[in-house]
Design an enzyme around this catalytic site. Structure first.
Site, PDB file in Angstrom:
ATOM      1  N   CYS A  40       0.894  -1.361  -0.063  1.00  0.00           N
ATOM      2  CA  CYS A  40       0.146  -0.058   0.083  1.00  0.00           C
ATOM      3  C   CYS A  40       0.654   1.573  -0.055  1.00  0.00           C
ATOM      4  O   CYS A  40       1.912   1.155   0.357  1.00  0.00           O
ATOM      5  CB  CYS A  40      -0.980  -0.006   1.205  1.00  0.00           C
ATOM      6  N   SER A  42       0.823   4.037   1.786  1.00  0.00           N
ATOM      7  CA  SER A  42       0.849   4.386   3.135  1.00  0.00           C
ATOM      8  C   SER A  42       2.264   4.013   3.700  1.00  0.00           C
ATOM      9  O   SER A  42       2.945   4.855   4.381  1.00  0.00           O
ATOM     10  CB  SER A  42      -0.185   4.165   3.898  1.00  0.00           C
ATOM     11  N   HIS A  45       4.845   6.318   2.549  1.00  0.00           N
ATOM     12  CA  HIS A  45       4.626   7.434   3.421  1.00  0.00           C
ATOM     13  C   HIS A  45       5.536   7.445   4.683  1.00  0.00           C
ATOM     14  O   HIS A  45       6.079   8.491   5.093  1.00  0.00           O
ATOM     15  CB  HIS A  45       3.203   7.791   3.727  1.00  0.00           C
ATOM     16  N   HIS A  61       0.654  -3.306   6.057  1.00  0.00           N
ATOM     17  CA  HIS A  61      -0.618  -2.818   7.048  1.00  0.00           C
ATOM     18  C   HIS A  61      -1.791  -3.276   6.284  1.00  0.00           C
ATOM     19  O   HIS A  61      -2.990  -3.092   6.437  1.00  0.00           O
ATOM     20  CB  HIS A  61      -0.980  -1.396   7.462  1.00  0.00           C
ATOM     21  N   CYS A 167      -7.119  -3.058   3.730  1.00  0.00           N
ATOM     22  CA  CYS A 167      -6.854  -1.647   3.646  1.00  0.00           C
ATOM     23  C   CYS A 167      -7.378  -0.941   2.270  1.00  0.00           C
ATOM     24  O   CYS A 167      -8.480  -0.491   2.330  1.00  0.00           O
ATOM     25  CB  CYS A 167      -5.667  -0.934   3.699  1.00  0.00           C
TER      26      CYS A 167
END
Ligand SMILES: [Zn+2]
Ligand SMILES: [Zn+2]
Length: 368
Positions: A40, A42, A45, A61, A167
């Protein structure tokens, strides 16, 4: 026990795949043997610092697997159960959970701290505790997570596909169906066709949207959007404007969903311009924490009742919506197989993110 995991030791560094020590589950925790993990955005990030989290951390995650052990006082899952890990835990008891907004559970406060809910670490490497992204750390063959993050699914579920509903799928689908409340016959614009945006497109399709306009500068992603239910595509918001105008006789869209890699404050104004009266601008992409300015006409918010809505996990309730996503997959309405562009071994996690950055992947998947 020992397990292999991808650890981020410093910002702007590569993920280090190494043997780490994993403690057994404490009270209220579950040991999971992972089958697959989605790559993902994120977690990227974390590398860039857009999500500020103390390092080191085991990334990932978006995962699913089999319960390999439970700590004391865990009664809802047992060894051998198939589970999806929800990137947001839900306690079922706080004020938000009690009101059916479990995506806003107060346990979310612990999401990017690093250690488990009791403040101690389960992962250890190089003589120190290693945190877990969203309390999970799915870039690992095994992980220990709160039972509040574990959602039991039917035995026999394809756990590689199911990883994605932890997610991205649920976030994208929910952005359209729950946050934007898309209804049959509506016109929906989705800006940014990655792992979230593509699922906002299919959420809008499943909800019965009449027009779905997908915006992305990358041609491959515009083609993918059409395969997932978009009716029109555009390379930019500027290009999308006249299309939305024509399709709606100038009334404009019912919803504009922002699912770009990072949300910028100046995306809001052009999005507001493309929605109708009472139209909703949904912001699912994560903005920079320090950004406090947004563009857009305040006048229009009042005079046309235009709305700006944030969307976390697509305003979904994990214990209801994660199994629901899999039911929609089983009946052929929700595409999951087609989401997975490339598969990687854990060792190739950095390659996976490079492919994502280069626009090659809708979703990369690590298979254990
Ligand atoms: Zn995610
Ligand atoms: Zn709660």
């Amino acid at each position: 026990m020992k397990t292999k995991a991808a650890v981020l030791w410093g910002m702007h560094e590569k993920w280090q795949v190494e043997d780490v020590e994993l403690d057994p589950p404490n009270e209220g925790e579950v040991l999971v043997k992972l089958t697959a993990s989605g790559l993902c955005h994120s977690d990227e990030h974390l590398v860039t610092g857009d999500i500020p989290m103390p390092l080191p951390v085991v990334g990932g995650h978006e995962g699913a697997g089999i319960v390999a052990g439970v700590g004391a006082n865990v009664s809802d899952v047992a060894e051998g159960d198939s589970v999806v890990l929800s990137f947001l835990p839900s306690c079922g008891r706080c004020s938000y959970c009690a009101r059916g907004m479990t995506n806003l559970c107060d346990l979310g406060a612990f999401l990017i701290n690093g250690p488990q809910l009791d403040g101690t670490y389960r992962f250890h490497a190089r003589g120190q505790g290693v945190g877990q992204m969203c309390l999970l750390g799915t870039f690992s063959e095994y992980t220990v997570v709160p039972s509040a993050s574990v959602v039991k699914v039917d035995d026999g579920t394809s756990l590689d596909k199911a990883a994605l509903v932890g997610c991205g799928v649920t976030t994208g689908y929910g952005s359209a169906v729950r946050t934007a409340e898309v209804k049959a016959g509506e016109t929906v614009v989705v800006m940014g066709i990655g792992g979230i945006g593509i699922n906002a497109v299919q959420g809008a399709r499943i909800a019965g949207a009449r027009n779905i306009i997908a915006i992305d500068p990358v041609e491959f992603k515009r083609e993918k959007a059409m395969e997932f239910g978009a009716t029109h595509t555009a390379a930019s918001v500027e290009e999308a404007g006249p299309i939305v105008g024509l399709l709606t006789r100038g009334q404009m869209a019912d919803a504009f969903i922002i699912t770009t890699d990072v949300a910028e404050g100046d995306y809001v104004g052009p999005a507001l311009d493309l929605v109708a009266k009472r139209g909703k601008v949904v912001i699912t992409a994560v903005g920079h924490p320090e950004q406090t300015q947004m563009s857009g006409s305040v006048w229009m918010l009042t005079m046309m009742e235009k709305q700006i809505r944030g969307s976390l996990f697509g305003s979904s309730n994990p214990r209801h919506d994660i199994p629901r996503m899999l039911e929609l997959y089983n009946t052929g309405q929700l595409k999951l197989d087609e989401l997975i562009t490339r598969e990687y071994a854990l060792e190739d996690v950095n390659q996976g993110y490079e492919d994502m950055r280069n626009g090659h992947n809708i979703r990369g998947l690590i298979r254990y």
